[in-house]
Design a protein around this motif. Structure first.
Motif: not given
Length: 328
Positions: A208-214
């Motif tokens: 997910s893009l959220r995982n990428v950001g974190r």
């Protein structure tokens, strides 16, 4: 967009205070969210809104060349292939074209190779100022034992690599084991010593893009000098949505700490017009300071050939055959 000029490649630590990292702040990392539909709309609008022509386009393409990590990562790499690649890095475009655009000494940002080819590349690039980057830590999967991955970094630095492209353990992100990701990245940074470290997130495998950001934020907390999208071996590599998420993580980190971290998209960027789109997104999100090779790199090889054809078209009005712009 205004015309920009090109400067000689230097490592981040020669122009900026090096990112020292900071203690893991899970509250900050877990606060990162990603509105996928909004991110995709923003990125879809960019190619139509940002266009440069004529001399301005030539200047932006020259900047793109100066930010390329010219790469060969094939199982059949030979010393001869790497030497030819290094010659191309020294003179990335035909000399008559370089003379006409007023950049006779333009080079690529670096040459990126496997460990076994480091000494060959260092010798071939001697006196050029072009650094050698080495992929490490069990590239591309990153699944070898941790002590061997750390030792691989040390051996590559000892062989002469001044940049190390490491791969993170994707499982730490997928299982939300953020402490393990932080500890791993910090160990890699320590093993690199004075060589600067690019953290490859393999974003196409993070879910997910959220995982990428974190993951981007945690790698910077652990001392990454660059964050990089992909190994180039995944089924999905660099994309504009992933880029936007990572650039905003870099901006948030800079705003809080004052330290600039670089960005490297890799895999799938093969057209000159795509390179300009990436540069435009960086200009909009991070500003002109990041449009330099100490803070931005393309992980690419075929991209250079298309840029060279576009530069010849700019000068002559016609497109030439690919064989007039050999890669090696």
């Amino acid at each position: 967009m205004e015309q920009i000029t090109t400067t000689v490649t230097q490592l981040p630590q020669t122009l900026e205070p090096r990112n020292p990292g900071l203690p893991l702040d899970l509250d900050w990392a877990l606060s990162v969210q990603a509105n996928t539909s909004a991110i995709e709309r923003r990125c879809a609008s960019l190619p139509g809104r940002r266009s440069v022509k004529k001399d301005h386009q030539a200047a932006w393409l020259a900047r793109a060349i100066s930010c390329i990590d010219l790469t060969t990562l094939s199982g059949d790499d030979t010393a001869g292939r790497v030497k030819r690649l290094c010659a191309k890095a020294r003179q990335p475009v035909r000399q008559d074209i370089l003379q006409q655009i007023g950049l006779p000494h333009l080079t690529t940002g670096a040459v990126c190779v496997y460990h076994d080819m480091i000494e060959t590349a260092v010798t071939a690039l001697q006196g050029s100022g072009i650094p050698v980057a080495a992929v490490s830590t069990g590239f591309p999967a990153g699944l070898s034992p941790l002590h061997l991955r750390i030792e691989e970094i040390r051996e590559s630095v000892k062989a002469g690599a001044s940049e190390i492209d490491i791969v993170i353990s994707r499982r730490h992100v997928l299982t939300q084991n953020w402490q393990a990701l932080y500890d791993e990245m910090a160990a890699f940074r320590t093993a690199c010593g004075d060589a600067h470290v690019k953290a490859i997130l393999a974003t196409g495998e993070l879910g997910s893009l959220r995982n990428v950001g974190r993951a981007s934020l945690i790698c910077m907390m652990a001392g990454a000098d660059f964050i990089k999208t992909s190994t180039g071996k995944e089924s999905v590599n660099a994309t504009l949505p992933v880029t936007l998420v990572m650039l905003r993580a870099i901006r948030a980190y800079y705003n809080r700490t004052g330290f600039r971290v670089g960005y490297k998209p890799a895999g799938g960027i093969s057209k000159a017009k795509d390179a300009i789109t990436y540069l435009a997104l960086i200009k909009e999100e991070l500003g002109d300071r990041w449009l330099r090779p100490d803070l931005f790199r393309f992980g690419a090889s075929s991209l250079l050939g298309d840029i060279e054809r576009q530069l010849e078209h700019h000068l002559t009005g016609g497109y030439s055959a690919n064989h007039r712009h050999p890669m090696g």
